[in-house]
Scaffold this active site. Sequence first.
Site, mmCIF file in Angstrom:
data_model
loop_
_atom_site.group_PDB
_atom_site.id
_atom_site.type_symbol
_atom_site.label_atom_id
_atom_site.label_comp_id
_atom_site.label_asym_id
_atom_site.label_seq_id
_atom_site.Cartn_x
_atom_site.Cartn_y
_atom_site.Cartn_z
ATOM 1 N N ILE A 32 0.832 -1.193 0.000
ATOM 2 C CA ILE A 32 0.000 0.000 0.000
ATOM 3 C C ILE A 32 0.872 1.251 0.000
ATOM 4 C CG2 ILE A 32 -0.230 -0.156 2.524
ATOM 5 C CD1 ILE A 32 -3.066 1.064 2.227
ATOM 6 N N CYS A 33 0.367 2.312 -0.591
ATOM 7 C CA CYS A 33 0.973 3.637 -0.593
ATOM 8 C C CYS A 33 2.249 3.648 -1.440
ATOM 9 C CB CYS A 33 1.220 4.094 0.842
ATOM 10 S SG CYS A 33 1.629 5.844 1.013
ATOM 11 N N ALA A 34 3.397 3.915 -0.843
ATOM 12 C CA ALA A 34 4.664 3.916 -1.574
ATOM 13 C C ALA A 34 5.212 2.510 -1.794
ATOM 14 C CB ALA A 34 5.701 4.762 -0.833
ATOM 15 N N TYR A 85 0.366 5.188 -4.074
ATOM 16 C CA TYR A 85 0.298 6.611 -3.786
ATOM 17 C C TYR A 85 0.751 7.336 -5.054
ATOM 18 C CZ TYR A 85 0.649 10.962 -1.215
ATOM 19 O OH TYR A 85 0.458 12.250 -0.779
ATOM 20 N N SER A 106 -2.609 -0.896 -3.109
ATOM 21 C CA SER A 106 -3.559 0.115 -2.657
ATOM 22 C C SER A 106 -2.874 1.469 -2.586
ATOM 23 C CB SER A 106 -4.140 -0.302 -1.303
ATOM 24 O OG SER A 106 -5.212 0.536 -0.916
#
Length: 181
Positions: free
Chosen positions: A101-103, A122, A148
């Site tokens: 998720i994210c980075a 992200y 995500s």
Amino acid sequence: MSLVYVFCADGFEEVEGLTAVDLLRRAEFDVKTVSIMGRKTVTGSHQITIETDILFEDLQETADLLVLPGGLPGTDYLREHEGLAELLKKQYQNNGWIAAICAAPSVFAGLGFLENRKATSYPGCVDSSQCGSYVEEPVAVDGHVVTSRGVGTAIAFALQLIEELKSKEKADQIASSILYR
């Protein structure tokens, strides 16, 4: 009971990592937080300190799911950890579940896992040249790879993991129990 490892490094995004831990445990997964820092105590990107369950060096079992939370510099530490890279490659080659998720999807991109796959992250961490199809959906699932976007999608991410590894009914039950949706 499915075994899940959530990898933690200094600078990890606490909401992303701990939301996954919390909701997966509510769904009766055996979730272990794993430090890659050589010590059990890890401090997140917002100065929240946690004590992980286990050190990376002490892993002995194969997990059903490997989860990478984002955050900086946590994602950089995850990317640079050679042992984690080898574990992720083995999991990927064996069609085991991996999630980021994210980075952290950038770790998967760097290992070539997102080639020809739908993925998200992200903004700016992964782009269409690194994956088959970049989408701006809260969660992207392609095969055994789940990605995500960030803190705002952490609950959707964790619920999707429950749905993929257990059932939609269990994910819906957990969502209802936390008054989500």
